[in-house]
Design a protein around this motif. Structure first.
Motif, short mmCIF file in Angstrom:
data_model
loop_
_atom_site.label_atom_id
_atom_site.label_comp_id
_atom_site.label_asym_id
_atom_site.label_seq_id
_atom_site.Cartn_x
_atom_site.Cartn_y
_atom_site.Cartn_z
N LEU A 7 41.94 33.56 50.40
CA LEU A 7 41.33 33.04 49.18
C LEU A 7 41.86 31.67 48.78
O LEU A 7 41.28 31.01 47.91
CB LEU A 7 41.54 34.03 48.02
N VAL A 8 42.97 31.24 49.40
CA VAL A 8 43.52 29.93 49.07
C VAL A 8 43.45 28.97 50.27
O VAL A 8 43.98 27.87 50.21
CB VAL A 8 44.97 30.03 48.56
N ASP A 9 42.79 29.39 51.32
CA ASP A 9 42.61 28.54 52.49
C ASP A 9 41.53 27.50 52.17
O ASP A 9 40.41 27.85 51.79
CB ASP A 9 42.17 29.39 53.69
N PRO A 10 41.84 26.21 52.30
CA PRO A 10 40.85 25.17 51.99
C PRO A 10 39.57 25.28 52.82
O PRO A 10 38.51 24.78 52.41
CB PRO A 10 41.59 23.87 52.32
N GLN A 32 33.67 31.62 42.80
CA GLN A 32 34.99 31.07 42.55
C GLN A 32 35.64 31.71 41.33
O GLN A 32 36.86 31.92 41.30
CB GLN A 32 34.91 29.55 42.35
N ALA A 33 34.83 32.06 40.34
CA ALA A 33 35.36 32.73 39.16
C ALA A 33 35.96 34.09 39.52
O ALA A 33 37.02 34.48 39.00
CB ALA A 33 34.27 32.90 38.11
N VAL A 34 35.30 34.82 40.42
CA VAL A 34 35.83 36.11 40.88
C VAL A 34 37.15 35.90 41.62
O VAL A 34 38.12 36.62 41.42
CB VAL A 34 34.81 36.83 41.80
N VAL A 35 37.19 34.88 42.48
CA VAL A 35 38.40 34.57 43.23
C VAL A 35 39.54 34.20 42.29
O VAL A 35 40.68 34.67 42.44
CB VAL A 35 38.13 33.42 44.22
N ASP A 36 39.26 33.38 41.29
CA ASP A 36 40.30 32.95 40.35
C ASP A 36 40.88 34.15 39.59
O ASP A 36 42.11 34.22 39.38
CB ASP A 36 39.73 31.94 39.36
N ALA A 51 40.98 37.23 40.66
CA ALA A 51 41.74 38.03 41.62
C ALA A 51 43.13 37.44 41.85
O ALA A 51 44.13 38.17 41.92
CB ALA A 51 40.98 38.13 42.94
N LEU A 52 43.20 36.12 41.98
CA LEU A 52 44.50 35.47 42.18
C LEU A 52 45.39 35.64 40.96
O LEU A 52 46.59 35.91 41.08
CB LEU A 52 44.29 33.99 42.49
N ALA A 53 44.81 35.51 39.78
CA ALA A 53 45.60 35.69 38.55
C ALA A 53 46.11 37.11 38.43
O ALA A 53 47.24 37.35 37.96
CB ALA A 53 44.75 35.31 37.34
N ALA A 54 45.31 38.08 38.87
CA ALA A 54 45.68 39.50 38.72
C ALA A 54 46.91 39.86 39.52
O ALA A 54 47.67 40.77 39.15
CB ALA A 54 44.51 40.39 39.14
N VAL A 55 47.15 39.19 40.65
CA VAL A 55 48.32 39.52 41.48
C VAL A 55 49.55 38.68 41.12
O VAL A 55 50.62 38.87 41.70
CB VAL A 55 48.02 39.38 42.98
N GLY A 56 49.38 37.74 40.18
CA GLY A 56 50.51 36.93 39.75
C GLY A 56 50.30 35.44 39.87
O GLY A 56 51.17 34.66 39.48
#
Length: 209
Positions: A106-109, A29-33, A35-40
């Motif tokens: 990555l944001v799909d529940p 989840q830390a990697v996903v978070d 990645a999401l922050a990196a694109v905005g």
């Protein structure tokens, strides 16, 4: 005595809540978070959008002599609607590709994340996450450890490399993709996004099936 018991009850209820709010994310989840922050940020991810694209099949960056790249304009409504003109594409595996590069998966529940071994690809150190739960077979995402942007995706018998990052309406996206065969590493598909437009609703005439 009553005051002491009330305090203990309050603490007994409040402490787990505090711990739940401050508990660290899992490694995946830390990697996903990041990645999401990196694109905005997740709020900037695309939901409905129109994009222009060019592509060609082959093992060279340029089409074979005498042939041209295919150009077209698509409208996407994530997670699973894709129109070419006014025709919805139906059951099309490429829809999962769009969910991947747009990071919608990555944001799909329903998505489940598992850490996978780091790799070095094209000289870039990448940390990986396997995504399952709402895509079959699972996808392996590899993010550049420095920029946290998506660098590579392994899915089915192929791997994808993403490059030439651009920005639209606060979102960063990879405008170029090359797809390679996992078995021999040979490229077979070259794709470029030539324009991007975030939409607030579907254009007229694109009714949902």
């Amino acid at each position: 005595m009553i005051r002491t018991l009330l305090s203990a009850v309050v603490l007994g209820i409040a402490l787990p809540a505090v711990y739940a709010q401050t508990s660290p994310a899992t490694p995946a989840q830390a990697v996903v978070d990041k990645a999401l922050a990196a694109v905005g940020g997740r709020d900037k991810l695309l939901k409905i959008f129109r994009f222009g694209e060019t592509f060609h099949f082959g093992d060279k960056p340029e089409p074979p002599e005498g042939k041209k790249r295919t150009s077209r304009t698509s409208v996407i409504e994530l997670p699973n609607r894709w129109w070419l003109g006014k025709k919805e594409r139906g059951d099309e595996p490429a829809k999962e590709d769009v969910r991947a590069w747009s990071l919608d998966l990555l944001v799909d529940p329903k998505s489940k994340f598992e850490p996978i071994a780091e790799i070095t690809d094209e000289g870039k150190a990448c940390e990986g996450v396997q995504v399952s739960g709402n895509v079959t077979p699972p996808m392996k995402f590899y993010f550049d450890k420095e920029s946290h942007l998506l660098h590579r995706l392994d899915w089915r018998g192929d791997f994808y490399r993403f490059s030439d990052w651009k920005e639209h309406d606060g979102l960063r996206y990879a405008s170029k993709t090359i797809i390679f065969k996992l078995k021999d590493g040979k490229p077979w598909f070259y794709h470029e996004i030539t324009s991007m437009e975030r939409l607030t609703q579907l254009p007229d005439g694109l009714a949902k099936p």
